[in-house]
Design an enzyme around this catalytic site. Structure first.
Site, PDB file in Angstrom:
ATOM      1  N   LYS A  13       0.821  -1.215   0.000  1.00 38.56           N
ATOM      2  CA  LYS A  13       0.000   0.000   0.000  1.00 38.56           C
ATOM      3  C   LYS A  13       0.856   1.267   0.000  1.00 38.56           C
ATOM      4  O   LYS A  13       0.522   2.232  -0.667  1.00 38.56           O
ATOM      5  CB  LYS A  13      -0.921   0.042   1.224  1.00 38.56           C
ATOM      6  CG  LYS A  13      -2.031  -0.964   1.238  1.00 38.56           C
ATOM      7  CD  LYS A  13      -3.160  -0.604   2.181  1.00 38.56           C
ATOM      8  CE  LYS A  13      -2.807  -0.164   3.564  1.00 38.56           C
ATOM      9  NZ  LYS A  13      -1.945  -0.876   4.410  1.00 38.56           N
ATOM     10  N   ARG A  88      -9.480   1.410   9.749  1.00 38.54           N
ATOM     11  CA  ARG A  88      -9.102   0.003   9.887  1.00 38.54           C
ATOM     12  C   ARG A  88     -10.294  -0.866  10.271  1.00 38.54           C
ATOM     13  O   ARG A  88     -10.215  -2.087  10.202  1.00 38.54           O
ATOM     14  CB  ARG A  88      -8.015  -0.174  10.961  1.00 38.54           C
ATOM     15  CG  ARG A  88      -6.659   0.388  10.583  1.00 38.54           C
ATOM     16  CD  ARG A  88      -5.660   0.126  11.695  1.00 38.54           C
ATOM     17  NE  ARG A  88      -4.381   0.764  11.456  1.00 38.54           N
ATOM     18  CZ  ARG A  88      -3.367   0.220  10.793  1.00 38.54           C
ATOM     19  NH1 ARG A  88      -3.516  -0.998  10.291  1.00 38.54           N
ATOM     20  NH2 ARG A  88      -2.231   0.860  10.629  1.00 38.54           N
ATOM     21  N   ARG A 123      12.325 -10.424   3.897  1.00 41.21           N
ATOM     22  CA  ARG A 123      12.944  -9.109   4.050  1.00 41.21           C
ATOM     23  C   ARG A 123      14.051  -9.140   5.117  1.00 41.21           C
ATOM     24  O   ARG A 123      13.924  -9.821   6.132  1.00 41.21           O
ATOM     25  CB  ARG A 123      11.901  -8.059   4.443  1.00 41.21           C
ATOM     26  CG  ARG A 123      10.993  -7.685   3.311  1.00 41.21           C
ATOM     27  CD  ARG A 123      10.252  -6.395   3.562  1.00 41.21           C
ATOM     28  NE  ARG A 123       9.455  -6.378   4.780  1.00 41.21           N
ATOM     29  CZ  ARG A 123       8.393  -5.596   4.947  1.00 41.21           C
ATOM     30  NH1 ARG A 123       8.009  -4.778   3.976  1.00 41.21           N
ATOM     31  NH2 ARG A 123       7.719  -5.628   6.077  1.00 41.21           N
ATOM     32  N   ARG A 156      13.467  -8.272  10.893  1.00 44.64           N
ATOM     33  CA  ARG A 156      12.690  -7.547  11.906  1.00 44.64           C
ATOM     34  C   ARG A 156      11.659  -8.485  12.519  1.00 44.64           C
ATOM     35  O   ARG A 156      11.158  -9.389  11.846  1.00 44.64           O
ATOM     36  CB  ARG A 156      11.959  -6.348  11.282  1.00 44.64           C
ATOM     37  CG  ARG A 156      12.876  -5.286  10.713  1.00 44.64           C
ATOM     38  CD  ARG A 156      12.068  -4.085  10.265  1.00 44.64           C
ATOM     39  NE  ARG A 156      10.865  -4.461   9.517  1.00 44.64           N
ATOM     40  CZ  ARG A 156       9.976  -3.595   9.060  1.00 44.64           C
ATOM     41  NH1 ARG A 156      10.123  -2.316   9.280  1.00 44.64           N
ATOM     42  NH2 ARG A 156       8.922  -4.011   8.379  1.00 44.64           N
ATOM     43  N   ARG A 167      -0.694 -10.852  12.027  1.00 42.47           N
ATOM     44  CA  ARG A 167      -1.137  -9.554  11.492  1.00 42.47           C
ATOM     45  C   ARG A 167      -2.175  -9.746  10.380  1.00 42.47           C
ATOM     46  O   ARG A 167      -3.140  -8.990  10.279  1.00 42.47           O
ATOM     47  CB  ARG A 167       0.061  -8.761  10.973  1.00 42.47           C
ATOM     48  CG  ARG A 167       0.995  -8.280  12.073  1.00 42.47           C
ATOM     49  CD  ARG A 167       2.251  -7.667  11.506  1.00 42.47           C
ATOM     50  NE  ARG A 167       1.966  -6.420  10.814  1.00 42.47           N
ATOM     51  CZ  ARG A 167       2.832  -5.824   9.987  1.00 42.47           C
ATOM     52  NH1 ARG A 167       4.003  -6.373   9.748  1.00 42.47           N
ATOM     53  NH2 ARG A 167       2.510  -4.686   9.413  1.00 42.47           N
TER      54      ARG A 167
END
Length: 210
Positions: A13, A88, A123, A156, A167
């Site tokens: 996004k 949200r 990542r 991370r 999530r």
């Protein structure tokens, strides 16, 4: 043009918000960024948010909505804006309606969960300079070592597979119902996320014209 960007964490996004921002010359408003800005400026709503954050609690809807309202009242939003990360939930969307803000289009970036999990779990970031890499799409010259400063590359906590799945579960439960909410208003546009960012961007800009 007043826009909302929807999409699961890791759907890209932020990149699409930047593309729209440049194309239409309107500000991209990220909830996280404006809360940090309100804290920095010490606004009334910012101080309220700080009291909850200092106590280790989530900032409640009424405070988040107040901060959004403060931000949308600024001059640079006169010709439109892109909301990224708000609303949200259905109650937040209803609060936006109650403010009298008429949204022109809602763009939903659709990427399958398994692809998001693969993207995010791959990542790596440099502990020292923050440079970003990916095990598949953007590999460093030396494994585990930053090209820019030779710092150690780490994953991370937010990108760990179990965290990503948690999530995504929260997104599907709390945020995904917004698709039906805005579809009923006739302003929802679906963009299928592509392997190449440029291809997704082309589809996003096309969705604005529909």
């Amino acid at each position: 043009m007043k826009l909302i960007l929807l999409g699961a964490p890791g759907a890209g996004k932020g990149t699409q918000a930047e593309v729209i921002c440049n194309a239409l010359n309107i500000p991209a408003i990220s909830t996280g960024n404006i809360i940090r800005e309100a804290l920095r400026l010490g606004t009334e709503m910012g101080l309220k948010a700080k009291s909850f954050m200092d106590a280790g609690q989530l900032v409640p809807d009424d405070v988040v909505i107040g901060i959004i309202k403060e931000r949308l009242a600024k001059d640079d939003c006169a010709n439109g804006f892109i909301l990224d990360g708000f609303p949200r939930t259905i109650p937040q969307a209803e609060a936006l309606d109650a403010m009298g803000i008429i949204i022109d289009k809602v763009i939903d970036i659709e990427v399958p969960d398994e692809k998001i999990a693969a993207r995010m779990s791959g990542r790596r970031v440099c502990k020292d300079c923050g440079a970003s890499y990916h095990l598949e799409y953007k590999t460093p010259e030396s494994e585990g070592v930053c090209d820019a400063c030779s710092g150690e590359l780490v994953q991370r906590k937010d990108d760990a597979p179990e965290t990503v799945l948690d999530r995504l579960a929260v997104y599907h439960e709390q945020t995904e119902p917004l698709k039906e909410f805005y579809s009923k208003k006739g302003i929802l546009r679906i963009v299928e996320g592509q392997e190449e960012i440029a291809d997704t961007s082309a589809l996003t800009l096309k969705a604005l014209e529909d």
